[in-house]
Each structure stands twice: as structure tokens, then as C-alpha cells.
Scaffold this active site. Structure first.
Site, PDB file in Angstrom:
ATOM      1  CB  THR A   1      23.391  31.758  77.300  1.00 49.05           C
ATOM      2  OG1 THR A   1      22.437  32.557  76.747  1.00 49.05           O
ATOM      3  CG2 THR A   1      22.955  30.584  78.012  1.00 49.05           C
TER       4      THR A   1
ATOM      5  CE1 TYR B   1      23.174  39.153  72.169  1.00 50.85           C
ATOM      6  CE2 TYR B   1      25.373  38.414  73.077  1.00 50.85           C
ATOM      7  CZ  TYR B   1      24.166  38.781  73.007  1.00 50.85           C
ATOM      8  OH  TYR B   1      23.417  38.022  74.173  1.00 50.85           O
TER       9      TYR B   1
ATOM     10  CE  LYS C   1      21.980  35.996  71.010  1.00 46.26           C
ATOM     11  NZ  LYS C   1      22.839  35.502  72.138  1.00 46.26           N
TER      12      LYS C   1
END
Length: 256
Positions: free
Chosen positions: A50, A138, A165
Site C-alpha cells: 500500500t 508477508y 501477514k
């Protein structure tokens, strides 16, 4: 910031740039961080997808992290995104994060040329040794090219990974992590449109991009679903939140 366990809603932070896109805009970043913290978010995660880390230089990424830690002012933990294509750059960003005061580092595997699991474990072990910080792995197979089973993901705790995540979009695998492997790794949801089901299944939190847009609503969902266990009210909130999550996801996928 002193070591602490991560939980709750961690915002996958956007990176505001100056007009023209030539530098990180500190004033805009500070305003946004204040907005997030005032809304009650439990942590900041700059330098991820993001935050458009792939479009930033190493010096820009380091500067961004320093600004986030500066403006967080020890009120919430800052998890530094340090994914890179080379071990050298990962270690550079990891040691910088430790010196800057990050609470943890988030590592996406090297992409374009996918690694295999033993290479990934070696990389994570080196990052852990160099930074002495907890690692958040991640898990985003669509971008990294490496897909690990729940057992393999949980085994990363052996090389310094404390958190996950999960942006796989694989709800059954994520549920298996929560129900069968939570003693080894703490899994956070990272797929925005699956947040409700993940929290309802017992996830300790979410690394959530949509929180940039609607921090108040996302914090209400956390409080109502994860803290109070009020399923009926949580469904009402999710009915408001889900279309925004879908728009966020569709826009990111459209831009590729």
C-alpha cells in the site's frame, strides 16, 4: 520503541508524496498518522504494498520509516516494511529499522525471481540475526511466487518469524494457521475483503489497507467483533465496510 506484542488493527500505511511525486511529503504524512492514531489504530506498517515501496529508493524508504517513527512518538508500534530483491538490501533496511526504533520488520520474499523455502529460511535467519527484531512474514504468493503450506509457514518461527501477514486469499489455509499453529506463529489477516471472517475465526488482528480511508469504522469492527464478540452488530458494520474494501482491492488489482 520497547519490544511489545503486536495485535489489533495495524494500518498498511499509504505514502504521501509532494506534488509531482519527487519526495515524501512530511506534512501530509504527519497529518495522516495523527488521523490514524486519533482513530485508535494499534500500529503503523509503512513501506509495504500500500505504501508503494517498489517505486521508492532505499534512501526514500529509510527516510519514510524515520518520519513514521518520529511522528508516532512511541504511541503505537511501527513495523518497517523491508522487502527487497537482494539479501544485501534487505539487511541494510533491517539494520536501519532496528537503529531507527522500529518494533518489528515485515519481510516480503524476493520477487520476480522466486526463492524456494530453504533460501527463504536462510534470508529470514540473516535478517533476524542482523536486526534482532521480530519478523512479520508477508505471505503474498501472487506477488512473490512462493506458496507455502500452513505447516511450512508456521515453521518459519524457527528462523525469527513471530508474525504473519497473510495476503494469500486462502481462507481455509489461514484458518488452519489460526486453529492449529497459533502456538508457533501469530497470523494477521492481510486480505481486506476477508477481514470479517478472519477476525471471527480468531485472528489476533489485521494489517489493513482500507483503514487509511475509514479508520473509525475499522476500529469499530475490531472492538465489536474481536473484543466484545457482538456478531449481530459486527455484521451490520461489515455491511458498510465491505464495499469499500472491495473497491480498494479492485482498484489495486486494476492498477496491477
Amino acid at each position: 520503541m520497547t519490544s511489545q506484542s503486536l495485535s489489533g488493527i495495524l494500518v498498511a500505511l499509504i505514502t504521501p508524496f509532494t506534488d509531482g511525486g519527487y519526495a515524501v511529503d512530511e506534512a501530509r504524512l504527519q497529518t495522516h498518522i495523527e488521523h490514524m492514531i486519533t482513530a485508535g489504530v494499534h500500529g503503523l506498517v509503512p513501506g509495504g504494498t500500500t505504501g508503494e515501496f517498489t517505486a521508492m529508493t532505499l534512501s526514500e524508504r529509510k527516510h519514510l520509516l524515520e518520519l513514521c517513527i518520529k511522528h508516532a512518538r512511541n504511541r503505537v508500534p511501527v513495523v518497517a516494511g523491508i522487502g527487497a530483491l537482494s539479501t544485501k538490501d534487505c539487511l541494510d533496511l533491517a539494520t536501519h529499522a532496528a537503529h531507527a526504533g522500529a518494533a518489528a520488520v515485515m519481510v516480503v520474499p524476493p520477487f520476480y525471481d522466486p526463492v524456494i523455502i530453504h533460501q527463504l529460511r536462510e534470508l529470514l535467519s540473516e535478517i533476524s540475526s542482523a536486526s534482532k527484531l521480530p519478523i512479520m512474514y508477508y505471505n503474498i504468493p501472487s506477488a512473490s511466487g512462493i506458496s507455502l503450506s500452513p505447516i511450512e509457514l508456521a515453521s518459519l518461527c524457527e528462523v525469527g518469524v513471530h508474525y504473519l501477514k497473510d495476503t494469500s486469499g486462502n481462507a481455509p489455509a489461514f484458518t488452519e494457521l489460526l486453529l492449529s499453529h497459533s502456538h508457533r506463529i501469530t497470523a494477521f489477516n492481510g486480505w481486506d475483503t476477508l477481514t470479517f471472517s478472519a477476525l471471527a475465526a480468531g485472528a489476533k488482528g489485521s494489517v489493513w489497507g482500507t483503514t487509511n480511508l475509514i479508520p473509525g469504522l475499522t476500529m469499530q469492527l475490531w472492538e465489536t467483533l474481536s473484543v466484545k464478540g457482538d456478531l449481530q452488530e459486527s455484521r451490520r458494520l461489515w455491511k458498510k465496510i465491505w464495499p469499500i474494501c472491495k473497491f480498494w482491492r479492485d482498484e489495486i488489482m486494476r492498477r496491477g
